[in-house]
Design a protein around this motif. Structure first.
Motif, PDB file in Angstrom:
ATOM      1  N   TYR A 189       0.854  -1.201   0.000  1.00  0.00           N
ATOM      2  CA  TYR A 189       0.000   0.000   0.000  1.00  0.00           C
ATOM      3  C   TYR A 189       0.880   1.238   0.000  1.00  0.00           C
ATOM      4  CZ  TYR A 189      -3.163   3.634   1.668  1.00  0.00           C
ATOM      5  OH  TYR A 189      -3.879   4.799   1.802  1.00  0.00           O
ATOM      6  N   LYS A 240      -5.045   6.599  -3.639  1.00  0.00           N
ATOM      7  CA  LYS A 240      -5.820   5.471  -3.133  1.00  0.00           C
ATOM      8  C   LYS A 240      -6.663   5.788  -1.914  1.00  0.00           C
ATOM      9  CE  LYS A 240      -1.350   4.463  -1.296  1.00  0.00           C
ATOM     10  NZ  LYS A 240      -0.313   5.142  -2.092  1.00  0.00           N
ATOM     11  N   GLU A 241      -7.598   4.883  -1.662  1.00  0.00           N
ATOM     12  CA  GLU A 241      -8.541   5.044  -0.563  1.00  0.00           C
ATOM     13  C   GLU A 241      -8.602   3.717   0.198  1.00  0.00           C
ATOM     14  OE1 GLU A 241     -12.576   5.143  -1.941  1.00  0.00           O
ATOM     15  OE2 GLU A 241     -13.218   6.387  -0.251  1.00  0.00           O
ATOM     16  N   ILE A 242      -8.443   3.785   1.523  1.00  0.00           N
ATOM     17  CA  ILE A 242      -8.510   2.558   2.329  1.00  0.00           C
ATOM     18  C   ILE A 242      -9.965   2.172   2.550  1.00  0.00           C
ATOM     19  CG2 ILE A 242      -7.984   1.487   4.541  1.00  0.00           C
ATOM     20  CD1 ILE A 242      -5.670   3.352   4.834  1.00  0.00           C
ATOM     21  N   LEU A 243     -10.312   0.937   2.207  1.00  0.00           N
ATOM     22  CA  LEU A 243     -11.685   0.472   2.378  1.00  0.00           C
ATOM     23  C   LEU A 243     -11.855  -0.314   3.665  1.00  0.00           C
ATOM     24  CD1 LEU A 243     -12.312  -0.713  -1.289  1.00  0.00           C
ATOM     25  CD2 LEU A 243     -13.023   1.426  -0.229  1.00  0.00           C
ATOM     26  N   LYS A 276     -11.030  -1.458  17.545  1.00  0.00           N
ATOM     27  CA  LYS A 276      -9.664  -1.980  17.488  1.00  0.00           C
ATOM     28  C   LYS A 276      -8.781  -1.130  18.393  1.00  0.00           C
ATOM     29  CE  LYS A 276      -8.618  -3.897  13.287  1.00  0.00           C
ATOM     30  NZ  LYS A 276      -8.269  -3.763  11.873  1.00  0.00           N
ATOM     31  N   ASP A 315       0.432   7.366   9.570  1.00  0.00           N
ATOM     32  CA  ASP A 315       0.234   6.961   8.178  1.00  0.00           C
ATOM     33  C   ASP A 315      -1.260   6.761   7.890  1.00  0.00           C
ATOM     34  OD1 ASP A 315       1.503   3.681   8.988  1.00  0.00           O
ATOM     35  OD2 ASP A 315      -0.606   4.261   8.776  1.00  0.00           O
ATOM     36  N   ASP A 316      -1.563   6.526   6.614  1.00  0.00           N
ATOM     37  CA  ASP A 316      -2.969   6.447   6.192  1.00  0.00           C
ATOM     38  C   ASP A 316      -3.765   5.433   6.979  1.00  0.00           C
ATOM     39  OD1 ASP A 316      -2.509   6.959   2.579  1.00  0.00           O
ATOM     40  OD2 ASP A 316      -2.038   8.174   4.335  1.00  0.00           O
ATOM     41  N   ILE A 317      -3.106   4.286   7.243  1.00  0.00           N
ATOM     42  CA  ILE A 317      -3.840   3.227   7.942  1.00  0.00           C
ATOM     43  C   ILE A 317      -4.173   3.666   9.365  1.00  0.00           C
ATOM     44  CG2 ILE A 317      -3.685   0.850   8.776  1.00  0.00           C
ATOM     45  CD1 ILE A 317      -1.645   1.510   5.825  1.00  0.00           C
ATOM     46  N   TYR A 362      -7.048   6.007   9.179  1.00  0.00           N
ATOM     47  CA  TYR A 362      -8.243   5.203   8.917  1.00  0.00           C
ATOM     48  C   TYR A 362      -8.781   4.604  10.209  1.00  0.00           C
ATOM     49  CZ  TYR A 362     -10.782   0.950   7.593  1.00  0.00           C
ATOM     50  OH  TYR A 362     -11.713  -0.060   7.503  1.00  0.00           O
ATOM     51  N   GLU A 363      -7.868   4.032  11.013  1.00  0.00           N
ATOM     52  CA  GLU A 363      -8.320   3.361  12.242  1.00  0.00           C
ATOM     53  C   GLU A 363      -8.825   4.364  13.269  1.00  0.00           C
ATOM     54  OE1 GLU A 363      -5.059   0.634  13.154  1.00  0.00           O
ATOM     55  OE2 GLU A 363      -6.229  -0.916  12.098  1.00  0.00           O
ATOM     56  N   THR A 416     -17.009   4.712   6.123  1.00  0.00           N
ATOM     57  CA  THR A 416     -15.945   4.075   6.911  1.00  0.00           C
ATOM     58  C   THR A 416     -14.775   3.734   6.001  1.00  0.00           C
ATOM     59  OG1 THR A 416     -17.043   1.953   6.640  1.00  0.00           O
ATOM     60  CG2 THR A 416     -17.462   3.149   8.690  1.00  0.00           C
ATOM     61  N   THR A 417     -14.288   4.770   5.330  1.00  0.00           N
ATOM     62  CA  THR A 417     -13.112   4.616   4.477  1.00  0.00           C
ATOM     63  C   THR A 417     -12.241   5.820   4.738  1.00  0.00           C
ATOM     64  OG1 THR A 417     -14.127   5.859   2.668  1.00  0.00           O
ATOM     65  CG2 THR A 417     -14.438   3.484   2.643  1.00  0.00           C
ATOM     66  N   PHE A 418     -10.997   5.806   4.260  1.00  0.00           N
ATOM     67  CA  PHE A 418     -10.161   6.990   4.422  1.00  0.00           C
ATOM     68  C   PHE A 418      -9.230   7.170   3.241  1.00  0.00           C
ATOM     69  CE2 PHE A 418      -8.137  10.434   6.414  1.00  0.00           C
ATOM     70  CZ  PHE A 418      -6.785  10.341   6.116  1.00  0.00           C
ATOM     71  N   SER A 419      -9.012   8.410   2.902  1.00  0.00           N
ATOM     72  CA  SER A 419      -8.082   8.717   1.833  1.00  0.00           C
ATOM     73  C   SER A 419      -7.529  10.107   2.122  1.00  0.00           C
ATOM     74  CB  SER A 419      -8.851   8.704   0.513  1.00  0.00           C
ATOM     75  OG  SER A 419      -8.017   9.011  -0.565  1.00  0.00           O
ATOM     76  N   TYR A 459      -7.856  13.138   1.050  1.00  0.00           N
ATOM     77  CA  TYR A 459      -8.853  13.679   0.136  1.00  0.00           C
ATOM     78  C   TYR A 459      -8.379  14.942  -0.585  1.00  0.00           C
ATOM     79  CZ  TYR A 459     -11.791  10.568   2.916  1.00  0.00           C
ATOM     80  OH  TYR A 459     -12.320   9.464   3.551  1.00  0.00           O
ATOM     81  N   VAL A 518       3.740  12.113  -9.793  1.00  0.00           N
ATOM     82  CA  VAL A 518       3.619  11.194  -8.653  1.00  0.00           C
ATOM     83  C   VAL A 518       4.419  11.730  -7.469  1.00  0.00           C
ATOM     84  CG1 VAL A 518       4.356   8.929  -7.801  1.00  0.00           C
ATOM     85  CG2 VAL A 518       3.070   9.091  -9.918  1.00  0.00           C
ATOM     86  N   GLU A 547       2.700  14.711  -5.994  1.00  0.00           N
ATOM     87  CA  GLU A 547       1.519  14.266  -5.230  1.00  0.00           C
ATOM     88  C   GLU A 547       1.968  13.734  -3.862  1.00  0.00           C
ATOM     89  OE1 GLU A 547      -0.444  10.795  -6.730  1.00  0.00           O
ATOM     90  OE2 GLU A 547      -2.360  11.290  -5.766  1.00  0.00           O
ATOM     91  N   GLU A 590       0.826  15.063  -0.252  1.00  0.00           N
ATOM     92  CA  GLU A 590       0.172  14.120   0.670  1.00  0.00           C
ATOM     93  C   GLU A 590       0.925  14.071   1.990  1.00  0.00           C
ATOM     94  OE1 GLU A 590      -0.193  10.315  -1.245  1.00  0.00           O
ATOM     95  OE2 GLU A 590      -1.995  10.890  -2.373  1.00  0.00           O
TER      96      GLU A 590
END
Lengths: 345, 490
Positions: free
Chosen positions: A80, A87-90, B71, B87-89, B92-93, B138-141, B143, B184, B187, B191
């Motif tokens: 990832y 990208k977008e985390i689902l 979680k 980080d993105d994850i 997201y959490e 319930t997603t994340f990016s 944006y 890239v 970007e 980001e």
């Protein structure tokens, strides 16, 4: 090819496996991806490798493919982070791999991605299900005919095998080798329901088991490798079949062939043909001795794709290559580079 | 000790769902005299929860549904606190944590419960931070909405990608890919800046998030305890000023379950213990060890803020609960069983001298010669009778319970007519004998009036278990002699 493509895109899942490394599997993948653009939404993952992180880092090809916007991917956190798509985390899956947790994400742009999927069948099934639930019409699983995975391409509804000139400079050899591997993938399936139940049970509970008519005996062996004595004893004492969970290699088979045991009408059961790593010669000798190799999971081989060009520079005549390969295997053959196909109807 | 009395069995039955609840479970400890007010509050809150569970079962089902999705984000929270970039994850959490928390808060607050430690704080701002387009997915990016520059770069990149798609010429394509690659990198730069920004913008909300994490943990544990109490018909332990431990129909859940599996019933015990020494005597296999474990377990559970397995448990607050039994491994330390007992007892004595607690001693000095053993036990009982702590002695020794010491005995086999029993069958196998004994044994406790003779059931039990009849006959002769000699309790 269009008819075959239509058939492929009706499937829920498709595995693409390479006969060996660098054979052009990625090209095949890119071809399918291109054909899907604008028409079908795709999910992508790969069969990961079991084992230590080093193996994962050095040991194998992690395909880098160029994907389209809208694709859903199931891949490890490392991939990832290293992908260059927007990208977008689902969702996260809780499935841990040496490359991090498997994440489900969607491509918001085109771009490059390395696939690092799960290495265990059940996790692979879960991940395919989740991608379907998120809207992928076809989930493509990148796989390999490789000793180091527990997971199998038989998990997918259809399988494409990729081969190419990298296998050998000699076209006949490539055809022989490919046909041999294909025949391993297409071993007979056990159709008897009761038998199948017993064999599946054995595969779950042990590495080496025996069938005495309808009685199952599961041995304590932790791996088939080195279990030659146990296997010989089992067969000598009257077992009709040996059930092996995991890889069956030349050593095991040569041991059987050399032994004085009467192998006629005996069966070796494996999960599926991807677990067989046998030289053509050994396959032939087993057959002569009367021993059958049978599988439990079906491999629905739909197509063989070929790349007639080798990176070394030489290439085969595509028409001839496809024709001979089709003649030998009776499976549709298609050259993804020059768009030549044989036996596609 | 705690595992010895079966505490883990209970804790394992608690259905704790979230990682935060599990942490609170690990932190559980018995309360002492000093922090009794906290224990009092916890028991009151448990009462409220049990009530609430009955009134609003559907609400708790919803809350538990959300709990299942929670979680552990503590790692990311810590990193954020340490001024690191997430980080993105992780975003997201955290986003999902905030969304689920808001749902829990939404269900919980209308019930109007005031449980100490459960203070949900509004995390809408955190969701907004991670959901600039206000879609509540319930997603994340990262944006587009975060940055105009980012949006423009992505649009440029998208056009190049479209050109790449239709380009057939390989060298042209390489040029386009080069251009794309530059975009890239741009970007990725923007980001990265946004991730830095978001990590900083999250900082002011970290305390709230931690408060919520704590609240979820307490709520999860409280619901777990309440459900267990309801399921197992537990009652609220009644803490009072008087130094006592009164238990009515007390049960030991682990042993009760074991017996149930064998289709047998557990005999609940009732006893009233006072300050100083208390004695429980009775026959072998009379369940005395189970009795003190039952007392110890329920006392401990009460002190940890649980409801207890009894119809009534009235007790004072104890600063310590000690169980001395021979299940312990003194041999490992190079001591004999008896040596180990003395060492352990000395440790208890230190506590007894300093404050008030509960000490249960199972067959002290059983491994040494009976004459000395008797004297030692008698001396211990006499001495400990002077202290506030409640000491409970189990002993099979004769004549050790002095005057003025609270004395109970297991009713045992005293109502059994052995002559009738033995005449019915010539001999029992050991297995039948054990079954028979268990069936006949009355495990209930009764207070002992002074000068009641200690029942002598060993011989009877030996007969039931099929001890060679020759030995029995010889023993009977000796018994008559000895009984004449000792006559009464000394």
């Amino acid at each position: 090819m269009n008819k075959l493509l239509e058939k492929i895109f009706q499937l829920n899942s498709l595995a693409i496996v390479g006969i060996e490394k660098n054979v052009g599997k990625t090209t095949t993948m890119n071809y399918i991806i291109e054909k899907a653009k604008g028409k079908y939404s795709l999910g992508l993952t790969s069969i990961g490798i079991d084992g230590e992180k080093e193996d994962q880092v050095t040991g194998t090809e992690k395909p880098t493919i160029y994907i389209q916007k809208g694709t859903i991917i199931a891949s490890a956190k490392k991939s990832y982070l290293s992908s260059d798509i927007t990208k977008e985390i689902l969702s996260t899956t809780g499935i841990q791999t040496p490359m991090g947790e498997i994440i489900l994400f969607r491509a918001l742009s085109d771009g490059y991605i390395e696939l690092m999927g799960p290495s265990i069948n059940n996790y692979l099934k879960t991940v395919i299900k989740q991608m379907k639930a998120l809207g992928s019409q076809l989930v493509i699983v990148d796989g390999a005919l490789n000793r180091r995975t527990t997971a199998s391409p038989s998990i997918a509804e259809g399988v494409i095998v990729a081969t190419g000139a990298t296998v050998s400079r000699n076209m006949e050899e490539v055809i022989e080798e490919t046909a041999h591997k294909v025949s391993l993938l297409q071993i007979e399936l056990e159709r008897n329901y009761d038998r199948l139940k017993l064999v599946k049970k054995a595969l779950k509970q042990g590495k080496v088991s025996f069938l005495y008519d309808d009685k199952l005996q599961i041995s304590q062996e932790l791996t088939a490798l080195g279990a030659e004595n146990t296997i010989n004893e089992g067969l000598t004492s009257g077992a009709n079949a040996v059930i092996i969970s995991g890889v069956v290699g030349d050593r095991l088979v040569e041991n059987l062939i050399k032994s004085p045991i009467d192998l006629s009408d005996k069966i070796i059961y494996v999960e599926d043909g991807t677990k067989l790593f046998l030289k053509e010669e050994n396959l032939r000798r087993l057959k002569l001795k009367g021993l059958k190799l049978m599988g439990v999971n079906e491999i629905n081989l739909l197509l063989i794709t070929v790349n007639p060009k080798a990176p070394d520079g030489y290439s085969f005549d595509s028409h001839r290559f496809c024709y001979l390969l089709h003649e030998k295997t009776q499976i549709p053959v298609f050259d993804v580079i020059s768009n030549i196909g044989v036996g596609l109807e | 000790m705690w595992n010895n009395i079966g505490l883990n069995y209970i804790l394992q039955q608690l259905k704790i769902i979230t990682p935060y609840g599990k942490e609170q479970l690990q932190l559980l400890k018995p309360y002492t005299i000093e922090n009794f007010p906290i224990l009092k509050r916890i028991l009151e809150d448990l009462d409220l929860m049990i009530n609430s569970l009955s009134l609003f079962p559907e609400v708790y089902e919803k809350i538990e549904g959300e709990f299942l999705r929670i979680k552990d984000v503590r790692g990311s929270i810590k990193r954020c606190e340490n001024l690191q970039v997430l980080d993105d994850i992780e975003f997201y959490e955290i986003k999902l944590f905030a969304i689920y928390l808001e749902s829990i808060r939404y269900h919980y607050q209308p019930m109007g419960l005031t449980i100490e430690g459960v203070n949900f704080q509004d995390l809408e701002p955190v969701i907004d931070l991670l959901d600039p387009e206000k879609k509540r997915f319930t997603t994340f990016s990262i944006y587009d909405a975060y940055s105009e520059e980012l949006k423009l770069i992505r649009e440029k990149k998208h056009s190049i990608e479209n050109l790449i798609y239709i380009e057939k010429n390989i060298s042209e394509m390489e040029v386009l890919k080069e251009q794309r690659f530059k975009l890239v990198e741009e970007e990725a730069y923007y980001e990265g800046k946004i991730r830095q920004q978001l990590s900083q913008q999250l900082l002011p909300y970290i305390e709230r998030i931690k408060e919520n994490i704590y609240s979820i943990g307490i709520l999860d544990l409280c619901i777990g305890k309440a459900k267990l109490a309801k399921e197992k018909a537990c009652t609220k332990p009644l803490f009072g000023e008087d130094i006592q431990l009164e238990i009515v129909e007390g049960r030991h859940p682990y042993i009760e379950d074991l017996l149930q599996q064998q289709d047998k019933k557990f005999t609940s015990i009732s006893i009233n213990l006072t300050a100083g020494s208390n004695a429980i005597t009775g026959p072998n296999m009379g369940g005395k060890s189970v009795t003190i474990k039952t007392i110890a377990l329920n006392a401990l559970l009460g002190h940890m803020g649980f409801y207890v397995f009894a119809n009534v448990l009235k007790l004072s607050v104890f600063n310590f609960i000690h169980l001395l039994s021979n299940d312990q491994e003194s041999i490992k330390d190079g001591l004999s069983t008896f040596g180990g007992e003395i060492v352990k007892f000395n440790e208890c004595m230190l506590d007894i001298k300093q404050s008030r607690g509960l000490v249960l001693i199972d067959e002290f000095a059983r491994g040494t010669n009976p004459n000395e053993g008797r004297l030692l036990v008698k001396s211990l009982m006499e001495y400990l009778n002077k202290f506030d702590s409640i000491s409970v002695f189990i002993t099979h020794f004769d004549g050790v319970v002095g005057a003025g010491i609270n004395h109970y005995q297991v009713m045992g086999l005293k109502h059994v007519d052995f002559n009738e029993l033995m005449s019915k069958q010539n001999h029992y196998t050991s297995k039948d004998g054990l079954e028979k004994i268990h069936k006949l044994m009355d495990y209930r406790l009764e207070p002992v009036k002074n000068h009641d003779p200690v029942p002598k059931d060993a011989l009877n039990i030996s007969m039931l278990l099929g001890l060679d009849s020759n030995i029995i006959e010889i023993a009977k002769l000796h018994y008559h002699k000895e009984v004449q000699f000792y006559g009464e309790e000394t």
